[in-house]
Design a protein around this motif. Structure first.
Motif, PDB file in Angstrom:
ATOM      1  N   ARG A 116      46.326  41.446  39.671  1.00  0.00           N
ATOM      2  CA  ARG A 116      46.941  41.181  38.363  1.00  0.00           C
ATOM      3  C   ARG A 116      47.724  42.405  37.893  1.00  0.00           C
ATOM      4  N   GLU A 117      47.200  43.595  38.246  1.00  0.00           N
ATOM      5  CA  GLU A 117      47.886  44.849  37.883  1.00  0.00           C
ATOM      6  C   GLU A 117      49.324  44.824  38.404  1.00  0.00           C
ATOM      7  N   CYS A 118      49.452  44.497  39.698  1.00  0.00           N
ATOM      8  CA  CYS A 118      50.794  44.503  40.311  1.00  0.00           C
ATOM      9  C   CYS A 118      51.660  43.369  39.760  1.00  0.00           C
ATOM     10  N   ALA A 119      51.029  42.211  39.514  1.00  0.00           N
ATOM     11  CA  ALA A 119      51.803  41.034  39.092  1.00  0.00           C
ATOM     12  C   ALA A 119      52.549  41.265  37.782  1.00  0.00           C
ATOM     13  N   THR A 120      52.043  42.174  36.940  1.00  0.00           N
ATOM     14  CA  THR A 120      52.699  42.401  35.646  1.00  0.00           C
ATOM     15  C   THR A 120      53.253  43.825  35.521  1.00  0.00           C
ATOM     16  N   CYS A 121      53.257  44.576  36.622  1.00  0.00           N
ATOM     17  CA  CYS A 121      53.642  45.994  36.548  1.00  0.00           C
ATOM     18  C   CYS A 121      55.166  46.173  36.494  1.00  0.00           C
ATOM     19  N   ASN A 122      55.599  47.134  35.722  1.00  0.00           N
ATOM     20  CA  ASN A 122      57.035  47.436  35.608  1.00  0.00           C
ATOM     21  C   ASN A 122      57.634  47.928  36.919  1.00  0.00           C
ATOM     22  N   TYR A 123      56.804  48.507  37.793  1.00  0.00           N
ATOM     23  CA  TYR A 123      57.330  49.195  38.972  1.00  0.00           C
ATOM     24  C   TYR A 123      57.286  48.354  40.247  1.00  0.00           C
ATOM     25  N   ARG A 124      57.165  47.033  40.116  1.00  0.00           N
ATOM     26  CA  ARG A 124      57.061  46.177  41.301  1.00  0.00           C
ATOM     27  C   ARG A 124      58.160  46.457  42.306  1.00  0.00           C
ATOM     28  N   GLU A 125      59.392  46.662  41.821  1.00  0.00           N
ATOM     29  CA  GLU A 125      60.503  46.822  42.778  1.00  0.00           C
ATOM     30  C   GLU A 125      60.390  48.145  43.546  1.00  0.00           C
ATOM     31  N   LEU A 126      59.771  49.166  42.946  1.00  0.00           N
ATOM     32  CA  LEU A 126      59.631  50.436  43.659  1.00  0.00           C
ATOM     33  C   LEU A 126      58.527  50.349  44.714  1.00  0.00           C
ATOM     34  N   CYS A 127      57.547  49.491  44.461  1.00  0.00           N
ATOM     35  CA  CYS A 127      56.407  49.368  45.379  1.00  0.00           C
ATOM     36  C   CYS A 127      56.607  48.216  46.358  1.00  0.00           C
ATOM     37  N   GLY A 128      57.693  47.462  46.201  1.00  0.00           N
ATOM     38  CA  GLY A 128      57.913  46.318  47.082  1.00  0.00           C
ATOM     39  C   GLY A 128      56.892  45.221  46.833  1.00  0.00           C
ATOM     40  N   ARG A 129      56.472  45.069  45.577  1.00  0.00           N
ATOM     41  CA  ARG A 129      55.455  44.054  45.269  1.00  0.00           C
ATOM     42  C   ARG A 129      55.968  43.035  44.244  1.00  0.00           C
ATOM     43  N   SER A 175      43.641  53.040  36.601  1.00  0.00           N
ATOM     44  CA  SER A 175      43.998  51.701  37.102  1.00  0.00           C
ATOM     45  C   SER A 175      44.918  51.746  38.314  1.00  0.00           C
ATOM     46  N   CYS A 176      45.911  52.637  38.356  1.00  0.00           N
ATOM     47  CA  CYS A 176      46.771  52.751  39.553  1.00  0.00           C
ATOM     48  C   CYS A 176      47.423  54.137  39.567  1.00  0.00           C
ATOM     49  N   ARG A 177      47.077  54.913  40.597  1.00  0.00           N
ATOM     50  CA  ARG A 177      47.623  56.276  40.673  1.00  0.00           C
ATOM     51  C   ARG A 177      49.146  56.259  40.825  1.00  0.00           C
ATOM     52  N   ARG A 178      49.686  55.271  41.556  1.00  0.00           N
ATOM     53  CA  ARG A 178      51.133  55.255  41.769  1.00  0.00           C
ATOM     54  C   ARG A 178      51.854  54.994  40.442  1.00  0.00           C
ATOM     55  N   ARG A 179      51.300  54.092  39.654  1.00  0.00           N
ATOM     56  CA  ARG A 179      51.937  53.837  38.357  1.00  0.00           C
ATOM     57  C   ARG A 179      51.875  55.104  37.489  1.00  0.00           C
ATOM     58  N   TYR A 180      50.757  55.776  37.576  1.00  0.00           N
ATOM     59  CA  TYR A 180      50.595  57.034  36.837  1.00  0.00           C
ATOM     60  C   TYR A 180      51.679  58.031  37.268  1.00  0.00           C
ATOM     61  N   PHE A 181      51.923  58.116  38.576  1.00  0.00           N
ATOM     62  CA  PHE A 181      52.976  59.011  39.090  1.00  0.00           C
ATOM     63  C   PHE A 181      54.337  58.621  38.485  1.00  0.00           C
ATOM     64  N   HIS A 182      54.650  57.327  38.535  1.00  0.00           N
ATOM     65  CA  HIS A 182      55.951  56.890  38.005  1.00  0.00           C
ATOM     66  C   HIS A 182      56.065  57.202  36.504  1.00  0.00           C
ATOM     67  N   ASP A 183      54.994  56.926  35.768  1.00  0.00           N
ATOM     68  CA  ASP A 183      55.044  57.093  34.303  1.00  0.00           C
ATOM     69  C   ASP A 183      55.198  58.549  33.874  1.00  0.00           C
ATOM     70  N   PRO A 236      48.205  57.167  45.486  1.00  0.00           N
ATOM     71  CA  PRO A 236      48.275  55.908  46.240  1.00  0.00           C
ATOM     72  C   PRO A 236      48.456  54.656  45.369  1.00  0.00           C
ATOM     73  N   MET A 237      49.080  53.651  45.998  1.00  0.00           N
ATOM     74  CA  MET A 237      49.197  52.347  45.348  1.00  0.00           C
ATOM     75  C   MET A 237      47.836  51.683  45.395  1.00  0.00           C
ATOM     76  N   ILE A 238      47.568  50.746  44.486  1.00  0.00           N
ATOM     77  CA  ILE A 238      46.303  50.024  44.593  1.00  0.00           C
ATOM     78  C   ILE A 238      46.402  49.081  45.787  1.00  0.00           C
ATOM     79  N   CYS A 239      45.243  48.789  46.392  1.00  0.00           N
ATOM     80  CA  CYS A 239      45.247  48.110  47.693  1.00  0.00           C
ATOM     81  C   CYS A 239      45.734  46.672  47.640  1.00  0.00           C
TER      82      CYS A 239
HETATM   83  S1  SF4 Z   1      53.272  47.584  41.516  1.00  0.00           S
HETATM   84 FE1  SF4 Z   1      51.051  47.752  41.821  1.00  0.00          FE
HETATM   85  S2  SF4 Z   1      50.797  49.497  43.210  1.00  0.00           S
HETATM   86 FE2  SF4 Z   1      52.879  49.647  42.344  1.00  0.00          FE
HETATM   87  S3  SF4 Z   1      52.685  50.963  40.577  1.00  0.00           S
HETATM   88 FE3  SF4 Z   1      52.456  48.888  39.891  1.00  0.00          FE
HETATM   89  S4  SF4 Z   1      50.250  48.462  39.855  1.00  0.00           S
HETATM   90 FE4  SF4 Z   1      50.603  50.262  41.119  1.00  0.00          FE
END
Ligand code: SF4
Length: 313
Positions: A300-313, A20-28, A292-295
């Motif tokens: 929806r992935e980004c909208a509920t992701c724990n790492y929004r602040e690290l990705c600037g999203r 679903s998202c390589r960047r989230r995988y990296f963080h996790d 990479p982050m998802i494009c």
């Molecule tokens: S905020 Fe988006 S791009 Fe960043 S880790 Fe989460 S899902 Fe991936």
């Protein structure tokens, strides 16, 4: 440094995360490594803190899983709690988790206390003013009630509710098997075996508190491999069920030897893809850009992701 070592492993949820998202995988699995240690660099500590967050749907699901496991354990000790008791216990944990998150108990011990992403990011659904938080919390209390009610009502769960506890094989315990030279983690929610005229039947149940997903059947197939390694079970002895508790629906799945072999091949391919990016997080920080982050920043992935602040999203 603790005796823990950073090693590659596989699980169905890790593979889903990778897809679903390589960047989230990296963080996790890499950035958060050793972030629990006060001597770790601040970026790892922050990543770990974010990793340990949950969301209300997941917290409600955990409360249901924990309450059902406790009910099963109670049966094994000769005590059968009522549906009302199980419901109240689960809702009590939900309330406690909500308060821990709101009051910031997690700041001192992120692994011990609940920290909701909804609070962390100040999401509108959890605003106390105007009753939004009460409405949001009520939604998950109702979900817990419906799930517990269906657990006790579903005809398809009669055997799970009444089987002799001596026949229990697994109850929410994390276990590992080895496939293609790597550790594979599995947590069957509930598994039992019952004798039959020609041997035994193994039943594996996966409690679901959300909607069905495409990957659910694959997860069940992984349990068949787990049953083969742990309990020496042939595929034809194993029946698996996804139990969608909120909707009161239950699937009954069997996997023949050919399908199990294909699943094993699929896991080996998935491991190969993941190993290509693997590095030892104890020896280096890696390069997050190779994950990479998802494009779509509005996904929806980004909208509920724990790492929004690290990705600037
Ligand atoms: S905020 Fe988006 S791009 Fe960043 S880790 Fe989460 S899902 Fe991936």
């Amino acid at each position: 440094m603790s005796g823990l070592v950073h090693e590659f492993s596989w699980s169905a949820s890790r593979a889903a995360n990778f897809a679903s998202c390589r960047r989230r995988y990296f963080h996790d699995y890499y950035g958060s490594w050793r972030g629990w240690d006060s001597r770790a660099p601040q970026w790892r500590r922050t990543t770990y803190l974010l990793k340990k967050m949950t969301r209300m749907p997941m917290l409600a699901g955990d409360c249901v899983h924990r309450a059902l496991a406790e009910w099963m354990e109670g049966r094994a000790r000769g005590r059968t709690a009522s549906e009302e008791e199980v419901t109240e216990r689960a809702i009590g944990w939900l309330r406690t988790g909500y308060r821990e998150s709101r009051d910031g108990a997690w700041r001192a011990r992120p692994a011990k206390f609940t920290h909701l992403a909804e609070h962390h990011y100040g999401e509108a659904v959890i605003a106390e003013e105007g009753g939004r938080a009460a409405e949001y919390g009520g939604r998950y209390r109702d979900r817990i009630r419906r799930c517990v009610n269906q657990f006790f009502a579903l005809d398809g769960l009669e055997e799970a509710r009444t089987v002799d506890p001596a026949a229990f094989l697994a109850l929410e315990e994390m276990g590992t098997i080895e496939l293609s030279g790597s550790k594979v983690y599995c947590i069957p929610d509930f598994a039992t075996q019952v004798p039959t005229s020609d041997g035994r039947a193994i039943r594996i149940y996966d409690w679901k508190t959300g909607r069905p997903r495409k990957a659910d059947r694959f997860q069940l197939a992984v349990y068949v491999l787990y049953a083969r390694e742990k309990w020496d079970a042939r595929p034809e002895e194993v029946t698996c069920s996804d139990v969608y508790l909120e909707d009161g629906e239950l699937t009954v799945e069997r996997f023949d030897a050919e399908e199990v072999e294909r699943v094993e091949e699929r896991i080996a391919e998935s491991m190969e893809e993941m190993r290509a990016l693997h590095f030892d997080a104890d020896s280096g920080d890696g390069d997050s850009e190779t994950f990479p982050m998802i494009c779509d920043p509005k996904s929806r992935e980004c909208a509920t992701c724990n790492y929004r602040e690290l990705c600037g999203r």
